[in-house]
Design an enzyme around this catalytic site. Structure first.
Site, PDB file in Angstrom:
ATOM      1  N   ASP A 100       0.836  -1.202   0.000  1.00 54.06           N
ATOM      2  CA  ASP A 100       0.000   0.000   0.000  1.00 54.06           C
ATOM      3  C   ASP A 100       0.876   1.259   0.000  1.00 54.06           C
ATOM      4  O   ASP A 100       1.624   1.510   0.938  1.00 54.06           O
ATOM      5  CB  ASP A 100      -0.899  -0.010   1.242  1.00 54.06           C
ATOM      6  CG  ASP A 100      -1.857   1.162   1.267  1.00 54.06           C
ATOM      7  OD1 ASP A 100      -2.977   1.018   0.747  1.00 54.06           O
ATOM      8  OD2 ASP A 100      -1.493   2.229   1.802  1.00 54.06           O
TER       9      ASP A 100
ATOM     10  N   LYS B  31      -2.678   6.099  -4.223  1.00 49.83           N
ATOM     11  CA  LYS B  31      -3.797   7.005  -3.943  1.00 49.83           C
ATOM     12  C   LYS B  31      -3.575   8.392  -4.529  1.00 49.83           C
ATOM     13  O   LYS B  31      -2.440   8.871  -4.621  1.00 49.83           O
ATOM     14  CB  LYS B  31      -3.989   7.128  -2.417  1.00 49.83           C
ATOM     15  CG  LYS B  31      -3.998   5.797  -1.693  1.00 49.83           C
ATOM     16  CD  LYS B  31      -4.111   5.973  -0.185  1.00 49.83           C
ATOM     17  CE  LYS B  31      -3.816   4.665   0.541  1.00 49.83           C
ATOM     18  NZ  LYS B  31      -2.386   4.431   0.722  1.00 49.83           N
TER      19      LYS B  31
ATOM     20  N   HIS C 177      -7.592   9.689  -1.852  1.00 51.84           N
ATOM     21  CA  HIS C 177      -6.972   9.621  -0.526  1.00 51.84           C
ATOM     22  C   HIS C 177      -7.816  10.268   0.574  1.00 51.84           C
ATOM     23  O   HIS C 177      -7.733   9.880   1.735  1.00 51.84           O
ATOM     24  CB  HIS C 177      -5.585  10.276  -0.564  1.00 51.84           C
ATOM     25  CG  HIS C 177      -4.638   9.750   0.460  1.00 51.84           C
ATOM     26  ND1 HIS C 177      -3.288   9.641   0.246  1.00 51.84           N
ATOM     27  CD2 HIS C 177      -4.831   9.280   1.712  1.00 51.84           C
ATOM     28  CE1 HIS C 177      -2.699   9.134   1.325  1.00 51.84           C
ATOM     29  NE2 HIS C 177      -3.621   8.919   2.233  1.00 51.84           N
TER      30      HIS C 177
END
Length: 279
Positions: free
Chosen positions: A48, A82, A114
């Site tokens: 991530d 993001k 985000h």
């Protein structure tokens, strides 16, 4: 079904996401590269990142180097990044392409907005840009992060496809029951971006007691809670030993009562930021 580090959750678009991921917030340069390599070597298959973290290039390079060294195909690694700022359709499309160029992975598995900051019009334009990026094959799945009830309701009312994921601050000290219930009702998976509560409650008596009972670390108890709640957990650490120990959560199980006891610890503890009520 018993959970393992390889268990995946089916998203409402048909794609699958590994239930445990490796977070890279506040990691840059060599630290980010090394941590991602260690995570992949330890068995994580979900990384991530974010435009905001300024480490998409390092994450991508670590993934590609790992794949080259092991023969594991890139398709086996789930990569999330993001959108940093909500500035409308064209900006969002350009950001997706910039992130794709930075990571060098050919496509992005999951791309999230985000935050909801920026207002309803900007959020709507961003979402349309992500839907288009998905149609073009730049990203496989699209979702949101830190969205509150108002923002999610806005998306339902728009009539457009819904996010597959809402990545948000979720842990026993921040249970967000209304947001969780809304997401479940609409088939939106929940990702916990601070499942370890950033270490702020490792010494809480209830956490310590469960850790002693199961002969586990407080971090492992918190991660097991996330997974048993059905959340995708994204722990982060730059320590090789902790990266490995955060995966040792599949050889014990909390009881239903213990999960309920942990739920009861809710104190609306914000571990970093909380834009869920932004206009």
């Amino acid at each position: 079904m018993a959970l393992t580090k390889d268990t995946k959750l089916k998203l409402h678009d048909g794609n699958e996401i590994p239930i445990i991921g490796f977070g890279t917030y506040e990691m840059e340069g060599k630290e980010a590269y090394n941590a991602v390599r260690w995570a992949l070597e330890s068995g994580y298959r979900h990384i991530d990142s974010a435009e905001w973290y300024e480490n998409e290039a390092e994450c991508g390079r670590a993934i590609l180097d790992f794949c080259k060294a092991t023969g594991i195909p890139r398709e086996e690694i789930f990569f999330t990044t993001k959108l940093k700022e909500n500035k409308g359709f064209a900006h969002a499309k350009a950001s997706v392409k910039r992130s794709l160029d930075a990571c060098g992975l050919g496509y992005i598995d999951l791309y999230l907005i985000h935050s909801p900051i920026g207002g309803p019009q900007s959020r709507a334009e961003n979402w349309k840009a992500l839907i288009e990026a998905k149609k073009e094959g730049l990203v496989r799945s699209i979702g949101v992060s830190t969205y509150g009830l108002k923002h999610l309701q806005e998306m339902v009312h728009s009539g457009l496809e819904l996010p597959v994921v809402n990545q948000i601050d979720l842990h026993p000290f921040m249970t967000r029951t209304e947001i969780v219930a809304f997401c479940r009702k609409h088939g939106i998976a929940l990702e916990a971006w601070a499942p370890l509560v950033r270490g702020l409650r490792f010494r809480h008596p209830k956490i310590v007691s469960l850790a002693q009972k199961y002969k586990k670390e407080p971090a492992q108890v918190l991660l097991r809670y996330s997974l048993q709640k059905g959340f995708v957990a994204i722990p982060k650490s730059s320590s090789k030993a902790r990266i490995q120990s955060n995966l040792q959560v599949f050889d014990f199980e909390l009881s239903e009562q213990e999960i309920a006891d942990l739920d009861a610890l809710d104190e609306y503890l914000v571990t970093d930021w909380d834009p869920t009520t932004t206009p």
